[in-house]
Design a protein around this motif. Structure first.
Motif: not given
Length: 155
Positions: A116-127
């Motif tokens: 599953i793809k996930y990320g921060n608010w900006a979707q530019n890192t998985k951290t």
């Protein structure tokens, strides 16, 4: 502190009136959350996602028509997944469901294992990002593009 000396009748009247006053006070608190409904294009795909990826528990639904799947999302809250949407439409990340997990690390490992793809608010890192109140959070989308926040809030 002074004590109030009540007669037997006074104690009975207070005991009888207490549930009425408590009921009024409870109603004065306002509405309580009941459920959130999402309208999806593929009920089986969405139900699998919420059961396997989000690890929600299915609950009984009264329709029994093959168009509804309900999940428990809090002590009294429910997610109603309903089929019938004609197409997936874009959804804004600002409008999202939010869930808390005990361990962000364990949950992100679970998401990775599920692909599953996930990320921060900006979707530019998985951290996971850290909110000002020290709560970590990530965002992901369900199969119909509905946004979901997952955080480690300990409220």
């Amino acid at each position: 502190m002074s004590q109030v000396n009540m007669s037997g009748l006074g104690r009975v009247l207070v005991a009888l009136a207490m549930p009425v006053f408590m009921g009024v006070a409870a109603k004065a608190q306002g509405p309580h959350f009941s459920h959130q409904t999402i309208f999806v294009t593929d009920l089986d795909r969405s139900a699998r996602f919420y059961e396997k990826v989000m690890e929600l528990k299915k609950i009984e639904e009264p329709f029994h028509d093959g168009k509804h799947v309900w999940f428990r999302i809090s002590e009294h809250g429910q997610l109603h997944v309903v089929s019938g949407a004609k197409e997936d439409i874009p959804h804004d990340i600002s409008i999202h469901l939010a869930f808390s997990v005990p361990s962000m690390e364990a949950f992100t490992k679970h998401l990775d294992a599920e692909g599953i793809k996930y990320g921060n608010w900006a979707q530019n890192t998985k951290t996971p990002q850290m909110r000002p109140d020290k709560v970590q959070q990530i965002y992901l989308q369900d199969p119909d593009g509905f946004w979901i926040e997952v955080n480690d809030d300990k409220f």
